[in-house]
Design an enzyme around this catalytic site. Sequence first.
Site, PDB file in Angstrom:
ATOM      1  N   SER A 113      28.140 -25.222  23.934  1.00  0.00           N
ATOM      2  CA  SER A 113      28.225 -23.829  23.853  1.00  0.00           C
ATOM      3  C   SER A 113      28.868 -23.700  22.725  1.00  0.00           C
ATOM      4  CB  SER A 113      28.865 -23.167  24.973  1.00  0.00           C
ATOM      5  OG  SER A 113      29.445 -21.771  24.527  1.00  0.00           O
ATOM      6  N   TYR A 149      25.909 -19.002  18.370  1.00  0.00           N
ATOM      7  CA  TYR A 149      26.348 -17.603  18.470  1.00  0.00           C
ATOM      8  C   TYR A 149      26.360 -17.353  16.776  1.00  0.00           C
ATOM      9  CZ  TYR A 149      27.249 -16.321  23.240  1.00  0.00           C
ATOM     10  OH  TYR A 149      27.173 -16.032  24.566  1.00  0.00           O
ATOM     11  N   THR A 188      21.576 -17.656  20.683  1.00  0.00           N
ATOM     12  CA  THR A 188      21.676 -16.800  21.821  1.00  0.00           C
ATOM     13  C   THR A 188      21.501 -15.314  21.005  1.00  0.00           C
ATOM     14  OG1 THR A 188      22.910 -18.129  23.031  1.00  0.00           O
ATOM     15  CG2 THR A 188      23.249 -15.651  23.637  1.00  0.00           C
ATOM     16  N   LYS A 198      17.249 -17.842  22.557  1.00  0.00           N
ATOM     17  CA  LYS A 198      17.634 -17.876  23.906  1.00  0.00           C
ATOM     18  C   LYS A 198      17.936 -16.225  24.264  1.00  0.00           C
ATOM     19  CE  LYS A 198      21.035 -19.302  27.535  1.00  0.00           C
ATOM     20  NZ  LYS A 198      21.785 -18.189  27.560  1.00  0.00           N
ATOM     21  N   HIS A 258      20.771 -14.065  30.512  1.00  0.00           N
ATOM     22  CA  HIS A 258      21.949 -14.473  30.333  1.00  0.00           C
ATOM     23  C   HIS A 258      22.671 -14.685  31.776  1.00  0.00           C
ATOM     24  CE1 HIS A 258      24.992 -14.591  26.556  1.00  0.00           C
ATOM     25  NE2 HIS A 258      25.882 -15.023  27.691  1.00  0.00           N
TER      26      HIS A 258
END
Lengths: 362, 362, 362, 362
Positions: free
Chosen positions: A111, A134, A160, A233, A257
Amino acid sequence: MPQIPPDVVALCDYERHAAAILPAPVRAYVDGAGADGLTHRANLEAWARIRLEGRVLADMRGATTRLTLFGQEMAHPFLLAPVASHGLAHGEGEHATALGAAAAEAVMVVSTQAGRRIEDIAARAQGPLWFQLYMQAGRDDTLTLIRRAEAAGYRALVVTVDAPVSGLRNMEQRAGFRLPAELGPVNLQGLHVPVIDVPPGRSPVFLGMLDTAPRWEDILWLREVTRLPVLLKGIMSPVDATRAVEAGIDGIIVSNHGGRALDTLPATAEALPRITRAVAGRVPVLCDGGIRRGTDALKALALGASAVLIGRPQIHALAVGGAAGVAHMLTLLRAELEVAMALTGRRFLHEIDESVICRAQD
Amino acid sequence: MPQIPPDVVALCDYERHAAAILPAPVRAYVDGAGADGLTHRANLEAWARIRLEGRVLADMRGATTRLTLFGQEMAHPFLLAPVASHGLAHGEGEHATALGAAAAEAVMVVSTQAGRRIEDIAARAQGPLWFQLYMQAGRDDTLTLIRRAEAAGYRALVVTVDAPVSGLRNMEQRAGFRLPAELGPVNLQGLHVPVIDVPPGRSPVFLGMLDTAPRWEDILWLREVTRLPVLLKGIMSPVDATRAVEAGIDGIIVSNHGGRALDTLPATAEALPRITRAVAGRVPVLCDGGIRRGTDALKALALGASAVLIGRPQIHALAVGGAAGVAHMLTLLRAELEVAMALTGRRFLHEIDESVICRAQD
Amino acid sequence: MPQIPPDVVALCDYERHAAAILPAPVRAYVDGAGADGLTHRANLEAWARIRLEGRVLADMRGATTRLTLFGQEMAHPFLLAPVASHGLAHGEGEHATALGAAAAEAVMVVSTQAGRRIEDIAARAQGPLWFQLYMQAGRDDTLTLIRRAEAAGYRALVVTVDAPVSGLRNMEQRAGFRLPAELGPVNLQGLHVPVIDVPPGRSPVFLGMLDTAPRWEDILWLREVTRLPVLLKGIMSPVDATRAVEAGIDGIIVSNHGGRALDTLPATAEALPRITRAVAGRVPVLCDGGIRRGTDALKALALGASAVLIGRPQIHALAVGGAAGVAHMLTLLRAELEVAMALTGRRFLHEIDESVICRAQD
Amino acid sequence: MPQIPPDVVALCDYERHAAAILPAPVRAYVDGAGADGLTHRANLEAWARIRLEGRVLADMRGATTRLTLFGQEMAHPFLLAPVASHGLAHGEGEHATALGAAAAEAVMVVSTQAGRRIEDIAARAQGPLWFQLYMQAGRDDTLTLIRRAEAAGYRALVVTVDAPVSGLRNMEQRAGFRLPAELGPVNLQGLHVPVIDVPPGRSPVFLGMLDTAPRWEDILWLREVTRLPVLLKGIMSPVDATRAVEAGIDGIIVSNHGGRALDTLPATAEALPRITRAVAGRVPVLCDGGIRRGTDALKALALGASAVLIGRPQIHALAVGGAAGVAHMLTLLRAELEVAMALTGRRFLHEIDESVICRAQD
């Protein structure tokens, strides 16, 4: 080193044990979901509701769970989904998870909000990693993250796209969860975060917060600046899936999510077949959300997914058994998938098609 | 001044806290419903059951929840539904509610059965008010109420048409609820109430009570005697909706009286699309009943509503936090709606159409 | 001799009493199911959900539950399904069960995994027996078992084909169930069991375990080496049912192994009509899984089954009442079937067709 | 004289209070049902599930619940269903019930298995009575009962045809319920009851018990020997309904014996529309089973019933309040029906047609 308790024989056992280990606010963060948790529950129930067509006496010699995805060989179709702040569950944080993933031959998607530097995770990891991105308010910052991931050897970018604003995390709000400072998103240090002035009685959402949220034009830009495979995603609509394919994206991850973004989105098991129909094989489609059994994975593959991602259970396993727990959790899933393939008579993943699903009760 | 507890992060939290504050008979009155409460529960469940189509990467710059209704500008589509006797929840009664509504830029619909004089409420209110009208046995009395509302500056008339007789309020009956004399319907003082002679073993319903109940001809009369926009509240049948439009009514409120009138009426989420199809855009359609989340409002708008009304939660918030509670409750809804619009990719209310709803599980 | 408690009036009462008698691990083994037990629960619920068309004033003189199956006369359509290790429930093990079955005029299907030698069971039994066969890794071993069963007078072979690998018996794993050595599969002594080398982090399923699992070609071989009627147990797909008929098999048992094999297989009540449609009367179709009432049996027959098998309840009854319990349990089912036939107006089993089922709620 | 508790405001309140008064075995008998009680529960749930179309502003002047049935004037469509042994609930038994029925202007259907002589009940009753007839093994005995009922002034015969054998009353069996000798079926004294010889391990059902059960030819005979209107109670199949009409029967009662006969029969709310379609208005159709609210009755009428019968609640009310309880219970239903008619805009029973039912959620 933590011992895995002898009554841990399935992923739900890790969840049960983790609930006894983790502090209540951390549990509210890890196991909580958006608003009333309806989508999270729907995720779990939707897989369970699908019925399988059992087959007997098939020739299963030479059966395997292997696959190739974006040119990468994988022993099985289970990946670790991107999850923030593994340090909440284990002192070694993402390092322990990566160790477990490698032991179980699984790709880990690290992440942006990992508690460890992505270069450090990659340096100590013994298996393949992907990077979850992100997109930042400024393209420079986004590019910095991409270049760091490329340099550290990450093999794919998972962007994402379903969280331009946070979901309503009422459960963690009620529990008073706050991320400890030392577990914060170390990889975002030094990046620009826009400040929004919010008068009383208003939320920041429509007061500028969305002005810097990623748009399709940013995806087109992103697709140009890296040679890594790029996956989006958080796709839940066939319209967006089609647009992603047309934008040159390499793969799609059907995801809500984990029910943490917009509550009352459908279960991913419900969205998946609509997406795979729209994509029509042009790019691989992956899926996460509520996968807790090998049969769940079999069903996702039957509905057109190429692989599945595992979210919360990796944190449960990490809390209970550290790296060994993560590896064991993945091994359970893999073994369960083998049993499911044997009892539905499928030797290879590509044989797992819609005919695996029994429509008897329709 | 009451403090809003820190774990109040959604409307259900106000309900929980109010349950701890209000005496049992008052709770039975406020939270109770008709007969077995099936319609009340159906209201809540029907919104929750509808699934949304999540959209990503939309351009959300300049997004807003603003709308215009009957020529009135509104910051968002949440109104306070008419509710009797706010004094049960707070010493300042309707004055506190009106203060909270104004702070949150919401229209408040003041009940005929308010515990304060409608002139006093209007005099102290800092925001726009509508007046809910129960038509009286005599047209003179009805006209008196209308003229008072007009004179006090109320901007619309909401005529409740689904309660010619009371529903079976078994829950409040069992709890022995009685409205304290000082909280009675002060605005009805001096008006004529017919007296019905009921022999033992009979109910008054078919013994004359309905002789003075409002009929369509009274609506035609009403439409002639005022220039205010007139809405009919309590429409659940497309047949009645069509007739209302033909009668020159300005707006329709799809409502089952919060499940307090006839039990086993359908949820308003089920009735709404049938009504909007029949009305076909000729007048605005509003909706109440079980709206507890911004996503519920988004769904109502997707099914054709122009705005929604909030009933019981205003009393919960009033009991817990007074005017500040009411304002905060409305702010939560507005923020939730903004999140829901962002995650379904809708910048303006008029973009919220049927395609927001996901029919995957059908 | 154990007394049957006076409040045992239905099969569920035996289950309740057995739960108080059997140790927790044994209960987890007997009453447990695969993985999350969804298929086991679905079995029970699916029969219960089917609605019957009640009929009145029919002429029921001369009604009977008799049938002929594979040339064998039976007093009623209830058989005892193959179950391993009856010694867990009763000191006399399969001998007691066989005594009860004979007293109730029921065929008992003796398991390959019985705790007593199949010759001894047959020698002491006073009623007809069938033999359940697990095909062994070597054909010689399989043939040895067949010849022993033939010599001992067993009247049919029931080949279980849905368990090339064990299901995920998470419930018994959690409870730490282990079969006591003295109750092990005595009939398998001396037979060859392949040894598989399993590295850490892997399961044996795809590492050779399936290399010796039975395949269709083994069924063709089997069909040649015995004159006994051969039934395949564990068919859940119409495709396999058709293939079984074409392979010359004498009968099919629709079964999901009581939900103990692959979880999320459909209920047998859901699979049964699909199978009987595919078989189209060419061979008898039997069914097990969740039959707890005479009405369940009536429904199975209405969906095309010729007879039904009773699994777990025989162990409950054996634990509570020994042979007398088993006999009583079967007598309850038979009496319940008679009542169900009387109240649906069917004198003979062959009159129990689809019109017994009420589709009103569809 | 018992006081009706102040929190009794609906039929479910009588059930709750009765549960606290009646001994456990009597409760198991009164509130119990056949086998697993699935049909009993289905009865209740099916009415609750039906949704109503609310109507507003209708002209309700002159509304009434009156009807004429078999030439008899009735104030409302609620009858008391035949129930055995009222003495279990009240010392005055059927006398008290009849008093309450008369006070509430309701027809009472007196059971063959009443604890008082039907002549005595009729002599003391102040309102109209019907007689429920169980056809006896010998026609002479049946004729004796008919002539007694005719002589005592009973106005109709209700022939129960769905109980040639008892249902599986497992609940009362478990509770050890036995009818006290002094409450036995006094009206059957002196009649012939066939004796059946039952060997161990068998039930009497198929051993002669059905040889004397009533058949269609007996109904034809019965239709000839009396001038009273004859209704068949227990019809659940359109085939039987059609045959009954063709046999010259005057009315049909759709009933599953309150779920006490064959478990997993459909709810009467599910069977009713199929029956009324088959009967097509040729004779009146009545209905019982799970009617607990005025809305339930409204729904039954909307599905084609002319009237409804109330079973268990009369015993609850009798236990709690004696004759006054029975009268009050019926008054509640009548008042609830009036409210339901008012809020669906129906002045007369004949206006209650299918359009009262909302199909929105289909």
